[in-house]
Design a protein around this motif. Structure first.
Motif, PDB file in Angstrom:
ATOM      1  N   GLY A   8      46.060  33.901  34.715  1.00 47.41           N
ATOM      2  CA  GLY A   8      46.807  33.877  33.464  1.00 47.41           C
ATOM      3  C   GLY A   8      47.454  35.213  33.165  1.00 47.41           C
ATOM      4  N   LEU A   9      48.586  35.151  32.480  1.00 45.35           N
ATOM      5  CA  LEU A   9      49.296  36.362  32.070  1.00 45.35           C
ATOM      6  C   LEU A   9      48.801  36.781  30.697  1.00 45.35           C
ATOM      7  N   LEU A  10      48.394  38.047  30.581  1.00 43.27           N
ATOM      8  CA  LEU A  10      47.967  38.584  29.290  1.00 43.27           C
ATOM      9  C   LEU A  10      49.209  38.997  28.519  1.00 43.27           C
ATOM     10  N   LEU A  11      49.665  38.133  27.637  1.00 46.83           N
ATOM     11  CA  LEU A  11      50.878  38.372  26.861  1.00 46.83           C
ATOM     12  C   LEU A  11      50.546  39.135  25.579  1.00 46.83           C
ATOM     13  N   GLY A  12      51.375  40.130  25.257  1.00 52.97           N
ATOM     14  CA  GLY A  12      51.194  40.874  24.017  1.00 52.97           C
ATOM     15  C   GLY A  12      50.803  42.312  24.211  1.00 52.97           C
ATOM     16  N   VAL A  13      50.439  42.702  25.439  1.00 51.07           N
ATOM     17  CA  VAL A  13      50.159  44.110  25.721  1.00 51.07           C
ATOM     18  C   VAL A  13      51.409  44.738  26.334  1.00 51.07           C
ATOM     19  N   ASP A  14      51.493  46.059  26.265  1.00 49.31           N
ATOM     20  CA  ASP A  14      52.690  46.769  26.699  1.00 49.31           C
ATOM     21  C   ASP A  14      52.657  47.038  28.206  1.00 49.31           C
ATOM     22  N   GLY A  15      52.582  45.971  28.953  1.00 51.63           N
ATOM     23  CA  GLY A  15      52.544  46.032  30.405  1.00 51.63           C
ATOM     24  C   GLY A  15      52.241  44.642  30.934  1.00 51.63           C
ATOM     25  N   VAL A  16      52.652  44.374  32.155  1.00 51.80           N
ATOM     26  CA  VAL A  16      52.387  43.065  32.764  1.00 51.80           C
ATOM     27  C   VAL A  16      50.998  43.084  33.380  1.00 51.80           C
ATOM     28  N   CYS A  17      50.160  42.161  32.944  1.00 46.12           N
ATOM     29  CA  CYS A  17      48.771  42.116  33.406  1.00 46.12           C
ATOM     30  C   CYS A  17      48.396  40.664  33.699  1.00 46.12           C
ATOM     31  N   ILE A  18      47.963  40.406  34.932  1.00 41.69           N
ATOM     32  CA  ILE A  18      47.511  39.073  35.334  1.00 41.69           C
ATOM     33  C   ILE A  18      45.993  39.095  35.487  1.00 41.69           C
ATOM     34  N   ILE A  19      45.324  38.190  34.792  1.00 43.81           N
ATOM     35  CA  ILE A  19      43.871  38.069  34.870  1.00 43.81           C
ATOM     36  C   ILE A  19      43.547  36.828  35.703  1.00 43.81           C
ATOM     37  N   SER A  20      42.967  37.052  36.873  1.00 38.81           N
ATOM     38  CA  SER A  20      42.646  35.955  37.789  1.00 38.81           C
ATOM     39  C   SER A  20      41.192  35.526  37.644  1.00 38.81           C
ATOM     40  N   HIS A  21      40.877  34.385  38.224  1.00 34.48           N
ATOM     41  CA  HIS A  21      39.511  33.875  38.212  1.00 34.48           C
ATOM     42  C   HIS A  21      38.593  34.811  38.999  1.00 34.48           C
ATOM     43  N   GLY A  22      37.369  34.947  38.528  1.00 31.30           N
ATOM     44  CA  GLY A  22      36.405  35.774  39.245  1.00 31.30           C
ATOM     45  C   GLY A  22      36.123  35.252  40.639  1.00 31.30           C
ATOM     46  N   SER A  23      36.300  33.940  40.830  1.00 31.52           N
ATOM     47  CA  SER A  23      36.050  33.330  42.145  1.00 31.52           C
ATOM     48  C   SER A  23      37.289  33.296  43.028  1.00 31.52           C
ATOM     49  N   SER A  24      38.321  34.037  42.638  1.00 29.90           N
ATOM     50  CA  SER A  24      39.584  34.018  43.380  1.00 29.90           C
ATOM     51  C   SER A  24      39.406  34.440  44.829  1.00 29.90           C
ATOM     52  N   GLN A  25      40.027  33.654  45.720  1.00 32.32           N
ATOM     53  CA  GLN A  25      40.108  34.029  47.124  1.00 32.32           C
ATOM     54  C   GLN A  25      41.570  34.332  47.446  1.00 32.32           C
ATOM     55  N   ALA A  26      41.858  34.607  48.713  1.00 32.65           N
ATOM     56  CA  ALA A  26      43.174  35.120  49.098  1.00 32.65           C
ATOM     57  C   ALA A  26      44.354  34.297  48.557  1.00 32.65           C
ATOM     58  N   PRO A  27      44.349  32.957  48.649  1.00 29.63           N
ATOM     59  CA  PRO A  27      45.499  32.198  48.134  1.00 29.63           C
ATOM     60  C   PRO A  27      45.724  32.414  46.641  1.00 29.63           C
ATOM     61  N   SER A  28      44.647  32.477  45.876  1.00 34.25           N
ATOM     62  CA  SER A  28      44.778  32.685  44.441  1.00 34.25           C
ATOM     63  C   SER A  28      45.302  34.082  44.122  1.00 34.25           C
ATOM     64  N   ILE A  29      44.839  35.081  44.868  1.00 33.87           N
ATOM     65  CA  ILE A  29      45.339  36.447  44.664  1.00 33.87           C
ATOM     66  C   ILE A  29      46.825  36.521  45.002  1.00 33.87           C
ATOM     67  N   PHE A  30      47.209  35.876  46.090  1.00 37.94           N
ATOM     68  CA  PHE A  30      48.629  35.810  46.450  1.00 37.94           C
ATOM     69  C   PHE A  30      49.446  35.232  45.300  1.00 37.94           C
ATOM     70  N   ASN A  31      48.983  34.134  44.712  1.00 41.28           N
ATOM     71  CA  ASN A  31      49.714  33.499  43.624  1.00 41.28           C
ATOM     72  C   ASN A  31      49.684  34.326  42.351  1.00 41.28           C
ATOM     73  N   ALA A  32      48.611  35.076  42.132  1.00 41.89           N
ATOM     74  CA  ALA A  32      48.563  35.974  40.976  1.00 41.89           C
ATOM     75  C   ALA A  32      49.612  37.074  41.108  1.00 41.89           C
ATOM     76  N   ILE A  33      49.771  37.599  42.302  1.00 41.14           N
ATOM     77  CA  ILE A  33      50.793  38.625  42.543  1.00 41.14           C
ATOM     78  C   ILE A  33      52.185  38.027  42.368  1.00 41.14           C
ATOM     79  N   ARG A  34      52.339  36.771  42.799  1.00 36.93           N
ATOM     80  CA  ARG A  34      53.624  36.084  42.586  1.00 36.93           C
ATOM     81  C   ARG A  34      53.924  35.955  41.090  1.00 36.93           C
ATOM     82  N   LEU A  35      52.913  35.598  40.283  1.00 31.04           N
ATOM     83  CA  LEU A  35      53.088  35.514  38.834  1.00 31.04           C
ATOM     84  C   LEU A  35      53.516  36.856  38.253  1.00 31.04           C
TER      85      LEU A  35
END
Length: 344
Positions: free
Chosen positions: A289-316
């Motif tokens: 998820g994107l943390l909207l409202g802070v002065d910077g782009v920040c993506i918070i991923s699942h604690g159980s994230s593996q490589a595909p999820s991290i790839f998609n977080a970077i894409r976001l």
């Protein structure tokens, strides 16, 4: 920043499978997405994983000392460990050395670090975590926020979530006129608790929003709404239930396919369809998820994230940077302030 290539700082030590899966996802992202990745964490561990996964491709490593453990209280841990990986990653954004940060570590610590080091956008009282879920309509998704940043909310917080969500939906998801709904127990404007009743009035009166009314739980995934707002307590329950449903459906598909050679033949024939089904309902495909409202782009991923999820977080993160989400949210509130000044 001088270059048009997005630079993404990754908390390489955060998450259940760090640093191995974090590094693997980051390597793939730099190779496929045209981003520059900065891996933040313990250099020797990160270097060992890079050599294991892709000896020919090296990413920049930014040293950090330790991480915020899942059992630690966020604020006190962040102050006690100023050189922890999430702190260092946020500092890179604050200093302009990175455009965004991605973390699969302690979500509370990531939110607190973003607030402490990046601060809130002007006009925003509380940040919100927005996450995208699939709907029954092909190629149509819905943005839910807040899904965990704020357990208790005031009506004006939810109104701000709706404005930020509309900006994200329009400029990142490509929805020309995002339709906004308020999660509630009934469609009628008279339904709900005090928070829902007062929020309904604010959303209905806001000229920057295309508010179309209350969204019941059964309406969220119909495709009727582009943005659905709620407090973080309800949103987090909704998100985790939706993720569980996706996992159940995938498991049912695996179990119901015939066994033996018929099953193998059927799986081969259905492989493209099954892949598309997985892409639509598997939460790992969305990255976080994107943390909207802070002065910077920040993506918070699942604690159980593996490589595909991290790839998609970077894409976001890249999409948010490329589409100037922060500047567009700032613009919304600058226009509001200008209108208020003109009316005085």
């Amino acid at each position: 920043m001088g270059s048009t290539q997005a630079r993404i700082a990754i908390d390489a030590m955060g998450g259940d499978y760090a640093p191995a899966e974090i590094v693997a996802g980051a390597l793939r992202a730099q190779a496929e997405l045209g981003v520059e990745v900065l891996l933040v964490g313990e250099p020797q561990q990160i270097q060992a994983q890079m050599e294991h996964h892709s000896p020919s491709l090296q990413l920049e490593i930014v040293p950090a000392e330790g991480l915020i453990e899942m059992h630690e209280e966020p604020l006190s841990a962040l102050r006690r460990k100023p050189k922890a990986s999430i702190n260092v990653a946020m500092d890179l954004v604050k200093q302009g050395r990175a455009d965004a940060v991605v973390s699969a570590g302690h979500s509370g610590a990531a939110m607190a670090a973003a607030l402490l080091r990046l601060g809130r956008l002007r006009g925003i009282d509380r940040p919100a975590i927005g996450t995208v879920l699939p709907t029954i309509m092909a190629n149509k998704s819905v943005l839910i926020l807040d899904v965990g940043a704020n357990v208790d909310c005031r009506p004006k917080f939810l109104e701000q979530f709706a404005v930020m969500g509309s900006v994200y939906s329009k400029f990142v998801l490509g929805i020309s006129d995002p339709q906004v709904g308020l999660l509630n127990i009934g469609e009628e404007s008279s339904k709900g608790n005090e928070l829902a009743l007062r929020t309904y009035e604010l959303l209905d009166q806001n000229p920057r929003l295309s508010f179309i009314g209350n969204a019941e739980g059964r309406d969220v995934l119909t495709g009727r709404f582009d943005v659905v707002v709620c407090d973080g307590f309800v949103g987090n329950v909704l998100l985790k239930f939706a993720e569980a449903i996706g996992e159940v459906l995938l498991q049912i598909l695996r179990e119901e396919l015939p066994q033996g050679w018929r099953g193998r033949l059927g799986s081969l024939l259905l492989k493209p369809n099954l892949r598309r089904i997985k892409q639509r309902i598997d939460h790992a495909e969305h990255g976080g998820g994107l943390l909207l409202g802070v002065d910077g782009v920040c993506i918070i991923s699942h604690g159980s994230s593996q490589a595909p999820s991290i790839f998609n977080a970077i894409r976001l993160a890249k999409e948010a940077v490329d589409n100037q989400v922060l500047d567009r949210i700032r613009s919304q509130y600058q226009q509001t302030e200008a209108t208020a000044t003109d009316g005085e």
